[in-house]
Design a protein around this motif. Structure first.
Motif, PDB file in Angstrom:
ATOM      1  N   ASN A 156       0.830  -1.203   0.000  1.00  0.00           N
ATOM      2  CA  ASN A 156       0.000   0.000   0.000  1.00  0.00           C
ATOM      3  C   ASN A 156       0.864   1.253   0.000  1.00  0.00           C
ATOM      4  O   ASN A 156       0.552   2.248  -0.676  1.00  0.00           O
ATOM      5  N   ARG A 159       2.348   1.826  -3.568  1.00  0.00           N
ATOM      6  CA  ARG A 159       1.402   2.387  -4.514  1.00  0.00           C
ATOM      7  C   ARG A 159       1.123   3.859  -4.212  1.00  0.00           C
ATOM      8  O   ARG A 159       0.991   4.686  -5.117  1.00  0.00           O
ATOM      9  N   GLN A 162       3.715   6.157  -5.588  1.00  0.00           N
ATOM     10  CA  GLN A 162       3.644   6.366  -7.028  1.00  0.00           C
ATOM     11  C   GLN A 162       2.577   7.406  -7.406  1.00  0.00           C
ATOM     12  O   GLN A 162       2.681   8.061  -8.442  1.00  0.00           O
TER      13      GLN A 162
END
Length: 395
Positions: A156, A159, A162
């Motif tokens: 998590n 991501r 990003q």
């Protein structure tokens, strides 16, 4: 005047004229008695003189009183190797007691026997761990759960990082996800620590030898339930080393030092073992006035802890006169010898006794070795008496 004399032909004596014959006879008898008494007196005087002269002659011819003959020796001074004999009990030099270290439980097996050599870390007794194994499995599963949570938290966070550059996630969301990931990683560490603790507890269920040595005692059997209060279950002699706890008198103990050699003979065997004193007790027993000299010995099957043995300990050398036991006399708790002085008269000399050996007793003080000491017949002479010394033959 004219006297007429008449001869009595029967008696052969004469009587004066006019004298009564009976009266004359009485006078003659009295004279004979007088002459007899005088003769007896002279004979008695002569006999007494003879006896007196004879006794005087015997006294003059009697030989002078003979002096007593005694055997003497001049001990000199020589080097004596001291030997101290002592008795004591055999024991392990270093005993290692082994008991329950962990929480204990039911003993499953005991794979060792008394008298067996064991190595460091060898299992001496195995305790049932069925419950502990289930706990360990549960702890291992907790690690997997915690690791899964940590992996998800990391994914998590990756991501979110990003999407930060595109503006879809704020920095606050990234910080929250980072904290979640860190907490998940910490839970993994806690689970692993709990698992390690259970592993250590399970390992302590087995009773193992802390050092290599000879197993002396085994006080546990399979099926027995043991715990920390069960006491000593095994006794190990580290390295198999033995010792003799020799009981030595207070005076002899003062002559010993660490490192002196000793020979030990256990009861029941004539085998001799060589050892050396490795420790001397710093205290003396107030009851029997003895101290302990600990003689280190290598392992041997004949040396059984608890057994009885005798020891001969070398206590060094001294230079002193040596006398046979027959020359030593004592009274009132003190020792003395009888010496013959230059005038061949007996003199008493107080002495202090030293080492006792097979060849005699050393004299630590009181003699310099040049004296003529009475070794025999000393009990029959007294101080001041003149004697005739006879030097004892060697051997």
């Amino acid at each position: 005047m004219n006297y007429e004399t008449r001869m009595n032909l029967e008696s052969g004596t004469g009587t004066t004229a006019g004298e009564d014959p009976l009266e004359a006879e009485r006078k003659r008898a009295g004279k004979r008695r007088l002459f007899l008494f005088i003769a007896i007196g002279l004979i008695a005087i002569l006999a007494a003189g003879y006896v007196w002269n004879a006794m005087a002659g015997e006294e003059e011819e009697a030989p002078p009183e003979q002096t007593a003959a005694v055997t003497v020796v001049s001990p000199g001074a020589g080097t004596i190797e001291g030997m101290i004999s002592a008795t004591g009990t055999l024991a392990a030099r270093r005993e290692i007691p082994v008991g329950v270290v962990g929480e204990g439980g039911r003993v499953v097996s005991v794979p060792v026997e008394e008298g067996q050599w064991v190595r460091a870390g060898q299992v001496l007794a195995v305790i049932d761990r069925s419950v502990q194994n289930r706990q360990l499995e549960s702890a291992a599963a907790q690690i997997e759960v915690a690791q899964s949570d940590a992996n998800l938290a990391q994914a998590n966070l990756d991501r979110a990082l990003q999407l930060v550059d595109r503006g879809f996630i704020s920095q606050a969301d990234v910080d929250r996800l980072t904290a979640t990931r860190d907490a998940a990683v910490a839970r993994v560490k806690v689970a692993r620590a709990s698992y390690g603790e259970l592993q250590a507890r399970n390992a302590r269920l087995n009773i193992v030898a802390p050092a290599a040595g000879l197993l002396l005692t085994r006080n546990v059997e399979p099926g027995q339930v043991v715990s920390g209060g069960s006491g000593v279950l095994f006794m190990i002699a580290r390295g198999g080393e033995m010792e003799l706890m020799a009981e030595v008198g207070e005076q002899e103990l003062s002559r010993l030092s660490v490192g002196v050699p000793a020979t030990v003979v256990p009861v029941g065997t004539d085998k001799v073992f060589e050892g050396q004193v490795w420790q001397i007790a710093p205290t003396i027993d107030a009851q029997n006035r003895q101290g302990t000299a600990r003689v280190a010995l290598p392992y041997a099957p004949e040396l059984r802890p608890g057994g009885f043995a005798t020891a001969t300990i070398r206590s060094g050398t001294v230079t002193a006169p040596m006398l046979p036991e027959s020359a030593i006399q004592s009274d009132d708790g003190s020792s003395y010898v009888l010496v013959v002085d230059g005038e061949n008269r007996v003199r008493r000399r107080p002495v202090k006794l030293g080492m006792v050996t097979d060849n005699g007793i050393a004299i630590s003080s009181g003699l310099d070795g040049t004296e003529r000491v009475i070794v025999r017949a000393g009990a029959f002479v007294k101080e001041g008496e003149e004697v005739r010394p006879i030097v004892a033959k060697e051997g």
